[in-house]
Scaffold this active site. Structure first.
Site, mmCIF file in Angstrom:
data_model
loop_
_atom_site.group_PDB
_atom_site.id
_atom_site.type_symbol
_atom_site.label_atom_id
_atom_site.label_comp_id
_atom_site.label_asym_id
_atom_site.label_seq_id
_atom_site.Cartn_x
_atom_site.Cartn_y
_atom_site.Cartn_z
ATOM 1 N N CYS A 110 0.835 -1.205 0.000
ATOM 2 C CA CYS A 110 0.000 0.000 0.000
ATOM 3 C C CYS A 110 0.870 1.254 0.000
ATOM 4 C CB CYS A 110 -0.955 0.001 1.181
ATOM 5 S SG CYS A 110 -0.147 -0.174 2.787
ATOM 6 N N HIS A 158 -1.538 1.133 7.753
ATOM 7 C CA HIS A 158 -1.983 1.041 6.359
ATOM 8 C C HIS A 158 -1.994 2.434 5.741
ATOM 9 C CE1 HIS A 158 -4.031 -0.231 2.794
ATOM 10 N NE2 HIS A 158 -5.123 0.473 3.069
#
Length: 570
Positions: free
Chosen positions: A231, A524
């Site tokens: 990510c 994240h």
């Protein structure tokens, strides 16, 4: 938010990120030189000229017929040879001496030449317009690009015969430039207008339906599959693919590769832009990009967690090195004077002034930078007091809450004078001895895209942690107070605001934000990107959702991307 249709399928995302290891022509000639028949991002054959004529003829503007008499072709060739392309050193010297506005004497301000008589006039100050109105000379030529302007149609026009003459004279000038010493060979950037091939014409005939770009168009929006803790890469790719000038560069096939295509990151980025703007809705799998990053930036290889800021700098570095084979990157041997597309867009100049406390002599150095890393309140380093706007007023477009920290606060702290102390004495050139001094950083040259890195991950001998302090950041940012030219206006670290409201060169607009959710050990990355100036979308790997401006400004913020306003266009 509302999920775009069709909904992209969630890919398995075992993400534990957060480990900190800190053509479409454009208006500015510095980057992509527009073809003669195209200006302002649209085909001039469908411009206002067509609307006034009623029916567009194959020749384009009807007003050129009044010019096409006697020896008009030879006269036009002479103008291109002497005052536009200037292939020899002699014609360039003649152009520099003679091409000045006959009204104000200026060399710049988009100088145009009348096609009917010997008259040069500023387009920006409308001196050429006044001449055209007085003399009824309806056509003039742009002395920088060679485009023909019609004052009746009030637009640049296309004429097949004139276009052919311009191309022929431009090619002659290039050949002449190639036969003179190297110092004269890069007067103009060698750019050829796009001509459709027979195959492309055949495809256009068999596919008459055209895709229109509208305000709610989603072309350019595409999810990216998470390949396992990637990510950090996906959010940076989203920011880069929505950088306007970088998009225009790659979509106009400007990269001329001199490497093996399977090892060139610039070639892969070019392919990536094609994938993003192809109109496909399914998530893209960036496995080739990941492989090349691992190959050329080995410290990022592997599936362990990585830092988005570190990936951004590594990606820009590899792209910069692989661009050296381009025509624009030939001067890349000097890192301070590289002309590749990466440096044109992202590189700024940071000025460091060290002042001796005894003789007050100043030593100045200027270093290039791709991003600016800013300290935050809550870190182990002392933070500067908040700005005067912290009582609830507005400073630099930021709405302040009592006690809140703003991006302007961080920039003020970054550019304040800092006393280096007795333990960091520097040898003064004036005193010829080691003395205490102060150091101050300011912006000597602003980049087209300014990237601000909020230092949320702190690593020190005593602790490792993430700083979650909320920092408000504006949609529009004026960097004038932090320029080296504004340094004299500072008193005791406080900027006395005397900004020229008409000066837009230092003003920026927000177009991308990268966020990190979670802790230092596990987290994240997501990003917000701007589409069509006022529409925002959240990119969470394969999922793209509609976002509001409030969603963007309320986010924590880790990397903030701003674009110069005066280079933006619809």
């Amino acid at each position: 938010g509302h999920v775009l249709q069709p909904i992209a399928v969630h890919a398995p995302r075992p993400c534990a990120n957060g480990k900190r290891r800190e053509r479409r022509p454009i208006a500015d000639e510095t980057f992509v030189r527009p073809p003669i028949a195209v200006r302002c991002g649209r085909d001039l054959r469908s411009s206002r000229c067509a609307a006034e004529i009623g029916v567009m003829s194959p020749a384009g503007c009807a007003h050129v017929n009044g010019y096409k008499v006697d020896n008009w072709k030879q006269n036009l060739r002479v103008i291109y040879q002497c005052f536009v392309w200037s292939g020899t050193a002699e014609t360039r010297r003649r152009k520099a001496k003679s091409c000045i506005c006959h009204m104000c004497g200026a060399h710049l301000n988009r100088l145009h030449s009348c096609l009917y008589c010997v008259f040069f006039g500023c387009f920006a100050k409308k001196h050429i317009h006044e001449h055209a109105k007085t003399k009824r000379h309806n056509l003039a030529i742009d002395l920088l690009y060679g485009g023909i302007y019609c004052f009746v149609c009030q637009d640049y026009i296309y004429d097949k015969d004139m276009e052919q003459i311009a191309k022929e004279e431009q090619r002659k000038a290039w050949k002449l430039q190639g036969s003179v010493p190297h110092m004269f060979t890069r007067v103009g950037e060698k750019f050829s207008t796009w001509e459709p091939t027979k195959r492309e014409l055949e495809l256009l005939r068999h596919n008459p339906k055209r895709r229109k770009i509208t305000s709610n168009c989603t072309i350019g929006l595409r999810g990216l599959i998470n390949l396992g803790n990637t990510c950090f890469m996906n959010c940076i790719v989203q920011a880069l693919t929505h950088t306007p000038l970088l998009r225009d560069f790659f979509l106009s096939d400007r990269h001329k590769c001199e490497m093996q295509s399977n090892s060139c990151l610039v070639c892969e980025m070019s392919q990536l832009f094609q994938e993003f703007y192809s109109g496909h809705r399914s998530p893209h799998i960036p496995f080739r990009l990941l492989h090349l990053v691992w190959t050329h930036a080995r410290h990022l290889a592997g599936y362990e967690q990585q830092d988005a800021h570190e990936f951004l700098i590594a990606a820009l570095d590899v792209l910069h090195r692989h661009c050296k084979g381009d025509d624009n990157g030939k001067k890349a041997n000097n890192p301070n004077h590289c002309n590749c597309i990466i440096d044109q867009i992202f590189t700024g100049g940071l000025q460091s002034d060290v002042t001796c406390q005894v003789c007050h002599g100043v030593s100045t150095t200027i270093d290039p930078f791709w991003d600016i890393s800013l300290d935050l309140p809550g870190s182990s380093t002392p933070f500067w007091p908040l700005s005067p706007g912290s009582d609830g007023t507005t400073v630099n477009g930021e709405s302040h809450l009592t006690g809140s920290t703003t991006l302007t606060d961080c920039l003020r702290r970054f550019t304040r004078p800092e006393h280096l102390g007795s333990s960091a004495k520097i040898k003064c050139g004036g005193c010829h001895s080691y003395q205490e001094s102060t150091k101050q950083l300011t912006m000597k040259k602003l980049p087209i895209v300014a990237c601000f890195h909020l230092k949320r991950f702190e690593h020190s001998a005593k602790l490792r942690r993430k700083i979650t302090t909320y920092v408000s950041f504006p949609l529009e940012l004026d960097m004038t107070p932090f320029m080296a030219s504004s340094k004299e206006s500072r008193m005791n670290g406080q900027y006395q605001q005397t900004v020229d409201v008409l000066n837009n060169d230092n003003k920026y607009s927000l177009f991308a934000v990268v966020n990190h959710q979670g802790t230092l050990e596990s987290g994240h990355y997501t990003s917000f990107i701007r589409q069509h100036r006022d529409q925002w979308f959240k990119c969470d790997d394969a999922i793209i959702t509609k976002a509001s401006i409030k969603d963007v400004l309320d986010s924590e913020g880790y990397l903030l991307f701003y674009h110069k306003q005066f280079l933006e266009y619809e």
